[in-house]
Write an enzyme that holds these catalytic residues in place. Structure first.
Site, mmCIF file in Angstrom:
data_model
loop_
_atom_site.group_PDB
_atom_site.id
_atom_site.type_symbol
_atom_site.label_atom_id
_atom_site.label_comp_id
_atom_site.label_asym_id
_atom_site.label_seq_id
_atom_site.Cartn_x
_atom_site.Cartn_y
_atom_site.Cartn_z
ATOM 1 N N ASP A 101 0.866 -1.182 0.000
ATOM 2 C CA ASP A 101 0.000 0.000 0.000
ATOM 3 C C ASP A 101 0.907 1.237 0.000
ATOM 4 O O ASP A 101 1.711 1.426 0.920
ATOM 5 C CB ASP A 101 -0.875 -0.016 1.266
ATOM 6 N N ASP A 204 -2.815 4.715 -2.296
ATOM 7 C CA ASP A 204 -3.771 5.399 -1.432
ATOM 8 C C ASP A 204 -4.089 6.795 -1.975
ATOM 9 O O ASP A 204 -3.179 7.585 -2.229
ATOM 10 C CB ASP A 204 -3.128 5.511 -0.038
ATOM 11 N N GLU A 246 -6.397 4.207 -5.726
ATOM 12 C CA GLU A 246 -7.648 4.486 -4.999
ATOM 13 C C GLU A 246 -8.138 5.832 -5.489
ATOM 14 O O GLU A 246 -7.486 6.853 -5.254
ATOM 15 C CB GLU A 246 -7.439 4.517 -3.490
ATOM 16 N N HIS A 320 -10.968 -2.265 3.800
ATOM 17 C CA HIS A 320 -10.791 -1.916 5.214
ATOM 18 C C HIS A 320 -11.532 -0.646 5.611
ATOM 19 O O HIS A 320 -11.548 -0.275 6.800
ATOM 20 C CB HIS A 320 -9.303 -1.758 5.503
ATOM 21 N N ASP A 321 -12.119 0.038 4.618
ATOM 22 C CA ASP A 321 -12.872 1.277 4.893
ATOM 23 C C ASP A 321 -14.370 1.062 4.779
ATOM 24 O O ASP A 321 -15.132 2.032 4.912
ATOM 25 C CB ASP A 321 -12.506 2.356 3.857
HETATM 26 O O1 ISL Z 1 -14.549 7.059 2.862
HETATM 27 C C1 ISL Z 1 -13.784 7.955 3.030
HETATM 28 C C2 ISL Z 1 -13.948 9.217 2.275
HETATM 29 O O2 ISL Z 1 -14.995 9.891 2.916
HETATM 30 C C3 ISL Z 1 -12.724 7.815 4.029
HETATM 31 O O3 ISL Z 1 -13.115 6.735 4.903
HETATM 32 C C4 ISL Z 1 -11.328 7.392 3.529
HETATM 33 O O4 ISL Z 1 -10.436 8.118 4.284
HETATM 34 C C5 ISL Z 1 -11.041 7.684 2.086
HETATM 35 O O5 ISL Z 1 -11.713 6.718 1.399
HETATM 36 C C6 ISL Z 1 -9.548 7.560 1.757
HETATM 37 O O6 ISL Z 1 -9.102 6.280 2.185
HETATM 38 C C7 ISL Z 1 -7.698 6.046 2.179
HETATM 39 O O7 ISL Z 1 -6.979 7.138 2.753
HETATM 40 C C8 ISL Z 1 -7.153 7.401 4.135
HETATM 41 C C9 ISL Z 1 -7.149 6.141 5.026
HETATM 42 O O8 ISL Z 1 -7.691 6.479 6.293
HETATM 43 C C10 ISL Z 1 -7.994 5.043 4.400
HETATM 44 O O9 ISL Z 1 -7.939 3.870 5.209
HETATM 45 C C11 ISL Z 1 -7.462 4.783 3.004
HETATM 46 O O10 ISL Z 1 -8.123 3.680 2.385
HETATM 47 C C12 ISL Z 1 -5.997 8.292 4.533
HETATM 48 O O11 ISL Z 1 -4.799 7.634 4.177
#
Ligand code: ISL
Ligand code: CA
Length: 551
Positions: A101, A204, A246, A320-321
């Site tokens: 990641d 990310d 992402e 994971h989100d």
């Molecule tokens: O859903 C989201 C947007 O509102 C958030 O939960 C999320 O932060 C976003 O999708 C971005 O996610 C990624 O970056 C974040 C990290 O907390 C997440 O786990 C990751 O997947 C910051 O690095």
């Protein structure tokens, strides 16, 4: 194009591991790399071809590793660089690649770069971040932008008399990608990991790196593609690796800008249009679940059509989100096992690379935290503060967090019915879902009709039926509120996939163009699904099947 000229990631199935919650080897209640190594045979049994490993770099763990304080070391609670090298080697023996990641839109405020940047303006590291002076008119921040995890996005540092930008939270300052020295350091670091033999990167929020903070243009900013192309040139070109970005803002219209064959940027992106379609436009993820199947399948159809001839789709419902799919899209009660198989089948049989999230292969469900102290996620805790301050009812927020919060995916992997679901001998960092006593890998694998067996068969089918990799995609029953179905075709092979999202029985007619004869059922979550002589398909609640012709 034959199977052997395809890149490995077009026929493989991925598996995401959230290291903190996967397997704890030393009893400190936190998952770790030796724990992952001890479970590689489970992944090999499943048949996956690569792991997307959520961050294991050194980090204060405020965002569980998405806040990196040293890009070239492993977090002590996860293990050592030697453990990591062993993981890559042991996974490689099982033909499993490790995709890391890459979190480079921001780092941790504990990173040496940021520590130095806060000491003085007169150091190279200061401009690794976005700083702005107080506004002359207000003596305040440039604007009132809010951070994703609550609080202001512009954060004051007295020692240098300036504000820095932090899109997610004060302890995750955004890196200034407009600074060539910063980019150079990032590319050096990426090559250091790539030279260790990793399989590639999940990137990310890569869509944020080209932001124009003064114009408040954050997503898919003016310089994003320029930077990703440079990254490809400096790090990725010529390597047999996979990259997936992402990209919450990407749409079918912008997707090829990232992954078109002539772009020399990324191999895939994660589409989030179908995810956010179920979120309340004003309340976001903590609002009510607005899932609607017609919207869901039309969005996925748009992505299949957009990337039919170029680029490549990622296929997923869980990470994971996100909440657990059986709870969010179907039924996590009486029809939990059947729902898990239905959701897996209808997602995996489309064109693209499927991504399984840990626990999805045994139909793990959402958790219910009744006490606010049980929550661990920085976004949930931060948004609670912001939203309650803005007048939201606390119980409504907690209900939203239980339904769609990120901790649902972060309760420990449920290996068995024993202490802490076999995740740890100690006290887990986050509560285990109490239903682990009946929902766990041991129990599921004891059932020849379990979710694991079904997922293993699905992954094997993808490897053995080229129509799944190469076939075109035609959506069926577009407007049907409960049925998601499509047909795939390639060189005389045909695959018909039908799934019901209804909690009651549904009947549909097989379209003339599809024809009712000559189908062989390849995989189904019920033995009794048959195409009738009258071309009628009678679907019990959450029934799903894949039929083949010429396969
Ligand atoms: O859903 C989201 C947007 O509102 C958030 O939960 C999320 O932060 C976003 O999708 C971005 O996610 C990624 O970056 C974040 C990290 O907390 C997440 O786990 C990751 O997947 C910051 O690095
Ligand atoms: Ca541990």
């Amino acid at each position: 194009m034959t199977a052997d000229t395809l890149p490995w990631w077009k026929t493989a199935t991925g598996y995401q591991i959230y290291p903190r919650s996967f397997c704890d080897s030393n009893g400190d209640g936190i998952g770790d790399i030796p724990g992952i190594i001890s479970k590689l045979d489970h992944l090999a049994d499943l048949g996956i071809g690569f792991v997307w490993l959520s961050p294991v770099y050194a980090s204060p763990m405020r965002d569980n590793g998405y806040d990196i304080s040293d890009y070239r070391d492993i977090a002590a609670e996860f293990g050592t660089l030697a453990d990591f090298d062993q993981l890559v080697a042991e996974a490689g023996k099982r033909d499993i690649r490790i995709v890391m990641d890459l979190v480079v839109n921001h780092c941790s405020s504990d990173h040496a770069w940021f520590q130095r940047a806060c000491e003085t303006r007169d150091c190279p590291e200061h401009d690794y971040f976005y700083w702005r002076d107080p506004q002359p008119s207000t003596n305040g921040p440039p604007d009132d932008q809010r951070a994703c995890f609550g609080g202001p996005a512009w954060v004051w540092v007295e020692s240098v008399g300036r504000y820095y930008y932090a899109h997610f939270g004060a302890q995750q300052p955004d890196l200034n990608w407009h600074n060539p020295a910063l980019r150079h350091d990032i590319y050096d670091m990426m090559n250091w990991w790539l030279d260790k033999g990793i399989g590639g990167f999940r990137m990310d929020v890569i869509e944020l790196i080209g932001k124009d903070v003064d114009a408040r243009h954050y997503y898919e900013g003016p310089d994003m593609h320029r930077f990703i192309r440079e990254m490809h040139q400096k790090c990725l070109k010529g390597r047999d690796v996979m990259t997936v970005g992402e990209t919450w803002a990407a749409t079918p219209d912008t997707a090829l800008g990232y992954c078109g064959r002539d772009r020399a940027e990324l191999d895939m992106v994660f589409n989030f249009n179908h995810i956010q379609a179920a979120w309340d436009p004003h309340q976001g993820r903590f609002g009510p679940n607005l899932f609607d199947l017609v919207t869901h399948k039309m969005i996925l159809n748009d992505w299949q059509v957009a990337l039919a001839e170029d680029g490549w789709n990622s296929l997923y419902l869980s990470n994971h989100d996100l909440p657990r799919p059986v709870s969010h899209y179907a039924d996590d009660g009486d029809y939990r096992v059947r729902s898990a198989k239905m959701l897996g089948l209808v997602t995996h049989m489309m064109k693209g690379t499927p991504f399984i999230y840990q626990g999805e292969e045994i139909g793990m469900t959402n958790v219910r935290f009744d006490r606010f102290e049980q929550f661990r996620d920085i976004e949930t805790l931060g948004q609670f503060k912001d939203q309650i301050a803005a007048g939201k009812d606390p119980q409504a927020f907690i209900d939203g967090a239980n339904a769609n919060g990120r901790d649902n995916a972060r309760t420990p992997m449920q290996w068995d019915a024993g202490h802490a679901a076999g995740f740890t001998q100690g006290t887990p960092w986050i509560d285990v879902n109490p239903n682990h006593r009946s929902i766990n890998l041991d129990q599921d694998r004891a059932d020849p009709d379990g979710v694991f067996a079904f997922y293993r068969n699905m992954i094997a089918l993808r490897r053995n039926a080229p129509v799944i990799t190469h076939g075109d995609f035609t959506l069926l029953y577009d407007e049907h509120p409960d049925v998601f179905a499509y047909i795939r075709r390639w060189q005389g092979q045909e695959l018909l996939v039908v799934a019901s999202f209804a909690a009651t029985s549904v009947e549909v007619k097989v379209p003339d163009a599809v024809g009712a004869d000559g189908w062989t059922c390849l995989l189904s979550n019920l033995p009794s699904i048959k195409i009738g002589a009258d071309r009628k398909l009678r679907l019990a609640p959450f029934a799903a099947a894949a039929w083949g012709k010429g396969i």
